[in-house]
Design a protein around this motif. Structure first.
Motif, PDB file in Angstrom:
ATOM      1  N   VAL A 147       5.218   0.618 -12.175  1.00  9.77           N
ATOM      2  CA  VAL A 147       5.598   1.582 -11.141  1.00  9.77           C
ATOM      3  C   VAL A 147       5.079   2.951 -11.547  1.00  9.77           C
ATOM      4  CG1 VAL A 147       7.527   2.709  -9.959  1.00  9.77           C
ATOM      5  CG2 VAL A 147       7.661   0.265 -10.521  1.00  9.77           C
ATOM      6  N   SER A 148       4.501   3.639 -10.567  1.00 13.04           N
ATOM      7  CA  SER A 148       4.077   5.023 -10.753  1.00 13.04           C
ATOM      8  C   SER A 148       4.975   5.895  -9.894  1.00 13.04           C
ATOM      9  CB  SER A 148       2.613   5.191 -10.349  1.00 13.04           C
ATOM     10  OG  SER A 148       2.219   6.538 -10.440  1.00 13.04           O
ATOM     11  N   HIS A 149       5.234   7.116 -10.360  1.00  8.96           N
ATOM     12  CA  HIS A 149       6.193   7.991  -9.689  1.00  8.96           C
ATOM     13  C   HIS A 149       5.566   9.247  -9.118  1.00  8.96           C
ATOM     14  CE1 HIS A 149       9.567   5.522 -11.013  1.00  8.96           C
ATOM     15  NE2 HIS A 149       8.878   5.354 -12.131  1.00  8.96           N
ATOM     16  N   GLY A 150       4.255   9.209  -8.842  1.00 10.48           N
ATOM     17  CA  GLY A 150       3.629  10.336  -8.164  1.00 10.48           C
ATOM     18  C   GLY A 150       4.146  10.435  -6.743  1.00 10.48           C
ATOM     19  N   ASN A 151       3.795  11.512  -6.046  1.00 11.79           N
ATOM     20  CA  ASN A 151       4.306  11.686  -4.692  1.00 11.79           C
ATOM     21  C   ASN A 151       3.338  12.537  -3.896  1.00 11.79           C
ATOM     22  OD1 ASN A 151       5.919  11.613  -2.456  1.00 11.79           O
ATOM     23  ND2 ASN A 151       7.323  13.182  -3.174  1.00 11.79           N
ATOM     24  N   LYS A 152       2.280  11.892  -3.374  1.00 13.43           N
ATOM     25  CA  LYS A 152       1.295  12.581  -2.535  1.00 13.43           C
ATOM     26  C   LYS A 152       1.592  12.302  -1.071  1.00 13.43           C
ATOM     27  CE  LYS A 152      -2.421  10.627  -4.021  1.00 13.43           C
ATOM     28  NZ  LYS A 152      -3.764  10.213  -4.438  1.00 13.43           N
ATOM     29  N   PRO A 153       1.322  13.242  -0.207  1.00 14.85           N
ATOM     30  CA  PRO A 153       1.503  12.970   1.226  1.00 14.85           C
ATOM     31  C   PRO A 153       0.406  12.014   1.711  1.00 14.85           C
ATOM     32  CG  PRO A 153       0.524  15.128   0.902  1.00 14.85           C
ATOM     33  CD  PRO A 153       0.859  14.590  -0.470  1.00 14.85           C
ATOM     34  N   TRP A 186       0.820  -1.215   0.000  1.00 12.81           N
ATOM     35  CA  TRP A 186       0.000   0.000   0.000  1.00 12.81           C
ATOM     36  C   TRP A 186       0.850   1.259   0.000  1.00 12.81           C
ATOM     37  CZ3 TRP A 186      -3.734  -1.219   4.667  1.00 12.81           C
ATOM     38  CH2 TRP A 186      -4.397  -2.426   4.438  1.00 12.81           C
ATOM     39  N   ARG A 187       1.852   1.328   0.871  1.00 19.17           N
ATOM     40  CA  ARG A 187       2.664   2.546   1.003  1.00 19.17           C
ATOM     41  C   ARG A 187       3.565   2.782  -0.203  1.00 19.17           C
ATOM     42  NH1 ARG A 187       2.322   5.370   5.704  1.00 19.17           N
ATOM     43  NH2 ARG A 187       1.075   4.363   7.320  1.00 19.17           N
ATOM     44  N   LYS A 188       3.759   1.767  -1.020  1.00 18.69           N
ATOM     45  CA  LYS A 188       4.548   1.917  -2.246  1.00 18.69           C
ATOM     46  C   LYS A 188       3.685   2.315  -3.440  1.00 18.69           C
ATOM     47  CE  LYS A 188       8.205  -1.197  -0.861  1.00 18.69           C
ATOM     48  NZ  LYS A 188       8.986  -2.395  -1.184  1.00 18.69           N
TER      49      LYS A 188
END
Length: 155
Positions: free
Chosen positions: A146-152, A65-67
């Motif tokens: 693999v997705s490279h988004g970066n949401k908090p 999940w966290r990945k």
């Protein structure tokens, strides 16, 4: 007795399977791991992108999940298409669903990130919400894994 994969399913049982998928998508979109935990048995077993078997909810959260959740957007199940197979005692079910989401390449370009899932469920009494005992989620062929988004994350 003849076994049928497409035996009639009680409408409430099917609705509760759909409700499970809807609630999970809400938590994925919110990147709220803590709020999603109650949807899964503590000792559930998963298949996933990053591991052959993942044993336990805590391991799934840490290693799956966290990945994924913080790296994607617009995760939605196709709720009108959710299928459910329910045992005669109505305490075990399998849900099948397709999702849509947006992933991101390393350069930030968005791509369609679609996939499917099979989820086994159990519960202690008829009418109770379903709890996932196993999940197998996979991307459609040709989808970057693999997705490279970066949401908090919220939790």
């Amino acid at each position: 007795m003849t076994v049928q994969a497409t035996a009639p399913v009680d409408t409430q049982d099917h609705a509760l399977v759909r409700d499970w998928f809807k609630e999970l998508s809400d938590h994925v979109q919110a990147v709220d791991f803590a709020a999603a935990r109650h949807l899964f048995a503590e000792d559930f077993i998963a298949f996933g992108t990053f591991s052959n078997f993942v044993f336990g909810r805590d391991n799934a959260e840490a290693n799956q999940w966290r990945k994924v959740w913080p790296t994607i957007d617009s995760f939605l199940w196709r709720l009108d298409d959710v299928q459910a197979l329910v045992s005669p005692d109505r305490l075990f079910a399998v849900g099948l669903a397709v999702w849509d989401s947006t992933g991101y390449l390393t350069d930030g370009q968005a791509f369609d990130r679609k996939g499917r899932a099979t989820v086994s469920f159990a519960r202690t009494a008829i009418g109770q919400p379903w709890i996932a005992t196993h999940t197998h989620m996979s991307l459609f062929r040709g989808t970057p894994d693999v997705s490279h988004g970066n949401k908090p994350s919220k939790s």
